[in-house]
Scaffold this motif. Structure first.
Motif, mmCIF file in Angstrom:
data_model
loop_
_atom_site.group_PDB
_atom_site.id
_atom_site.type_symbol
_atom_site.label_atom_id
_atom_site.label_comp_id
_atom_site.label_asym_id
_atom_site.label_seq_id
_atom_site.Cartn_x
_atom_site.Cartn_y
_atom_site.Cartn_z
ATOM 1 N N GLU A 20 -3.113 -4.756 3.798
ATOM 2 C CA GLU A 20 -4.227 -4.209 4.580
ATOM 3 C C GLU A 20 -3.933 -2.729 4.797
ATOM 4 O OE1 GLU A 20 -7.820 -4.153 6.438
ATOM 5 O OE2 GLU A 20 -6.990 -5.930 5.476
ATOM 6 N N GLN A 21 -4.778 -1.862 4.234
ATOM 7 C CA GLN A 21 -4.479 -0.432 4.193
ATOM 8 C C GLN A 21 -4.169 0.167 5.554
ATOM 9 O OE1 GLN A 21 -6.346 2.055 1.305
ATOM 10 N NE2 GLN A 21 -6.621 3.722 2.760
ATOM 11 N N VAL A 22 -4.992 -0.089 6.542
ATOM 12 C CA VAL A 22 -4.788 0.526 7.851
ATOM 13 C C VAL A 22 -3.488 0.058 8.504
ATOM 14 C CG1 VAL A 22 -6.139 -1.161 9.201
ATOM 15 C CG2 VAL A 22 -6.005 1.229 9.940
ATOM 16 N N GLU A 23 -3.027 -1.155 8.166
ATOM 17 C CA GLU A 23 -1.769 -1.660 8.710
ATOM 18 C C GLU A 23 -0.559 -1.055 7.994
ATOM 19 O OE1 GLU A 23 -3.683 -5.871 10.209
ATOM 20 O OE2 GLU A 23 -2.118 -5.938 8.669
ATOM 21 N N LEU A 24 -0.807 -0.388 6.896
ATOM 22 C CA LEU A 24 0.221 0.398 6.211
ATOM 23 C C LEU A 24 0.156 1.850 6.673
ATOM 24 C CD1 LEU A 24 2.364 1.016 4.003
ATOM 25 C CD2 LEU A 24 0.462 1.185 2.372
ATOM 26 N N THR A 25 -1.039 2.435 6.643
ATOM 27 C CA THR A 25 -1.167 3.873 6.874
ATOM 28 C C THR A 25 -0.948 4.301 8.322
ATOM 29 O OG1 THR A 25 -3.579 3.685 7.024
ATOM 30 C CG2 THR A 25 -2.637 4.223 4.855
ATOM 31 N N GLU A 26 -1.393 3.506 9.287
ATOM 32 C CA GLU A 26 -1.228 3.914 10.696
ATOM 33 C C GLU A 26 0.238 3.874 11.138
ATOM 34 O OE1 GLU A 26 -3.584 5.377 12.789
ATOM 35 O OE2 GLU A 26 -4.570 5.498 10.831
ATOM 36 N N PRO A 27 0.984 2.805 10.879
ATOM 37 C CA PRO A 27 2.413 2.844 11.225
ATOM 38 C C PRO A 27 3.176 3.909 10.422
ATOM 39 C CG PRO A 27 1.696 0.577 10.930
ATOM 40 C CD PRO A 27 0.578 1.461 10.451
ATOM 41 N N TRP A 28 2.761 4.127 9.184
ATOM 42 C CA TRP A 28 3.378 5.166 8.340
ATOM 43 C C TRP A 28 3.240 6.526 9.020
ATOM 44 C CZ3 TRP A 28 5.384 4.332 3.289
ATOM 45 C CH2 TRP A 28 5.681 5.487 2.550
ATOM 46 N N LYS A 29 2.007 6.833 9.457
ATOM 47 C CA LYS A 29 1.757 8.107 10.157
ATOM 48 C C LYS A 29 2.560 8.192 11.450
ATOM 49 C CE LYS A 29 -2.852 7.872 9.651
ATOM 50 N NZ LYS A 29 -4.257 8.165 9.901
ATOM 51 N N ALA A 30 2.648 7.088 12.177
ATOM 52 C CA ALA A 30 3.399 7.088 13.437
ATOM 53 C C ALA A 30 4.875 7.395 13.192
ATOM 54 C CB ALA A 30 3.240 5.745 14.145
#
Length: 184
Positions: A20-30
């Motif tokens: 799930e893209q947002v579950e990869l990208t948001e923690p990545w950004k954090a």
């Protein structure tokens, strides 16, 4: 930008397709915003295909594969969800061993949505309290875990700290707690 986890490298374990893209990208950004270095680990080299629920989204370059990555390289592990992602990973012995290695090493792990399926296969949830996408409740209980319906749950009952969340709506709390735990 804060430097809470400056100098720490964090593994993000995903399948070749289905995260799930947002579950990869948001923690990545954090992790990046906290001064850490995220690295994308998969079972195959090349690129991984992310999804917005059932629709294909972006692709992301793999930094390394589980068969050549060492737990010692990383300060922690993030397991993004999506249904297909952990369902694939739990059938890959190298991926399961990689995830289990973080528990054996006492390093923090963060898992969201369906990602605890991989942890069930690694047999690391027994005696622990966690949350997940609601449909995993019975699977987690059958694996010896206590399931709670919470936005984010931080479990310290075991060899390491485990951060879990239910779904994309919980990402803000998930990311905050993940960074807090990664501080050490």
């Amino acid at each position: 930008m804060t430097t809470d986890i400056q100098g720490k490298t964090i593994a993000f374990l995903v399948a070749p397709e289905g995260v799930e893209q947002v579950e990869l990208t948001e923690p990545w950004k954090a992790v990046e915003q906290a001064g850490g270095t995220p690295r994308l680990i998969s079972t195959d080299s090349g690129r991984v295909q992310a999804f917005h629920h059932l629709d294909k989204a972006d692709t992301f370059a793999v930094d390394s594969t589980v068969d050549v990555s060492s737990i010692e390289e990383f300060a922690g592990l993030v397991l993004p969800g999506g249904v297909a992602n952990p369902d694939y990973l739990r059938m890959q012995p190298n991926a399961v061993a990689f995830a289990k290695g973080f528990f054996e090493a006492g390093k923090p792990v963060a898992a969201i949505c369906h990602a605890p399926w991989t942890l069930i296969e690694a047999d690391v949830v027994r005696g622990r309290t966690l949350t997940s996408w609601p449909s995993l409740r019975t699977d987690l209980r059958n694996a010896g875990a206590t399931w709670v319906d919470e936005e984010v749950h931080v479990c310290t009952d075991g060899p390491n700290t485990l951060v879990t969340s239910r779904m994309p709506d919980d990402l803000k709390a998930f990311c905050q707690q993940t960074v807090e735990v990664l501080k050490g």
